[in-house]
Design a protein around this motif. Structure first.
Motif, mmCIF file in Angstrom:
data_model
loop_
_atom_site.group_PDB
_atom_site.id
_atom_site.type_symbol
_atom_site.label_atom_id
_atom_site.label_comp_id
_atom_site.label_asym_id
_atom_site.label_seq_id
_atom_site.Cartn_x
_atom_site.Cartn_y
_atom_site.Cartn_z
ATOM 1 N N THR A 76 0.808 -1.218 0.000
ATOM 2 C CA THR A 76 0.000 0.000 0.000
ATOM 3 C C THR A 76 0.841 1.267 0.000
ATOM 4 O O THR A 76 0.319 2.341 -0.263
ATOM 5 C CB THR A 76 -0.914 0.046 1.228
ATOM 6 O OG1 THR A 76 -0.097 0.141 2.414
ATOM 7 C CG2 THR A 76 -1.789 -1.200 1.311
ATOM 8 N N ARG A 90 1.792 2.717 2.526
ATOM 9 C CA ARG A 90 1.470 3.505 3.715
ATOM 10 C C ARG A 90 2.720 3.623 4.570
ATOM 11 O O ARG A 90 3.438 2.657 4.760
ATOM 12 C CB ARG A 90 0.354 2.853 4.513
ATOM 13 C CG ARG A 90 -0.046 3.629 5.759
ATOM 14 C CD ARG A 90 -1.139 2.927 6.538
ATOM 15 N NE ARG A 90 -1.461 3.637 7.772
ATOM 16 C CZ ARG A 90 -2.289 3.172 8.695
ATOM 17 N NH1 ARG A 90 -2.908 2.020 8.511
ATOM 18 N NH2 ARG A 90 -2.515 3.868 9.786
ATOM 19 N N HIS A 111 4.883 5.211 8.116
ATOM 20 C CA HIS A 111 4.798 5.519 9.538
ATOM 21 C C HIS A 111 6.113 6.152 9.967
ATOM 22 O O HIS A 111 7.175 5.743 9.480
ATOM 23 C CB HIS A 111 4.562 4.243 10.354
ATOM 24 C CG HIS A 111 3.403 3.427 9.893
ATOM 25 N ND1 HIS A 111 2.128 3.582 10.393
ATOM 26 C CD2 HIS A 111 3.325 2.443 8.945
ATOM 27 C CE1 HIS A 111 1.325 2.717 9.804
ATOM 28 N NE2 HIS A 111 2.016 2.017 8.913
#
Length: 121
Positions: free
Chosen positions: A54, A56, A58
């Motif tokens: 994805t 994504r 952090h």
């Protein structure tokens, strides 16, 4: 999976540096790759992570808005772009990988050998 980190060096405060982490095999979408760092006398701490499928990302609060983690699926390589470097960013930076996201070293199964980043004031 074998991981090879590179790109460390000696820079001045305010400079930028890009670290790379090359994987020895194809990385699948379920994989998570991360960066940790360890300063002398301190525990290894989470820096950033990216979910391969994805993208994504952090970040630790200490590097948010200064560091950017990214990946290139064609070359199975993860990057860490570090801007506005500070002396307290000095550490050995390790890349890691595993099947789950987390912010502790125990969350990751595979580790690279580390690359030293030194930021002078």
């Amino acid at each position: 999976v074998q991981l090879q980190a590179s790109g460390g060096g000696l820079v001045q405060a305010g400079d930028s540096l890009r670290l790379s982490c090359a994987a020895s095999t194809r990385i699948y979408s379920s994989y998570v790759m991360g960066w940790f760092r360890q300063a002398p006398g301190k525990e290894r701490q989470f820096v950033a992570a990216i979910r391969w499928g994805t993208t994504r990302t952090h970040y630790a609060d200490s590097v948010k808005d200064r560091f950017t983690v990214s990946r290139d699926s064609a070359s199975n390589t993860m990057y860490l772009q570090m801007n506005s470097l500070r002396p307290d960013d000095t550490a050995v930076y390790y890349c890691s990988g595993g099947t789950q996201y987390g912010t502790t070293p125990a969350d990751y199964r595979h580790w690279g050998q580390g690359t030293l980043v030194t930021v002078s004031s």
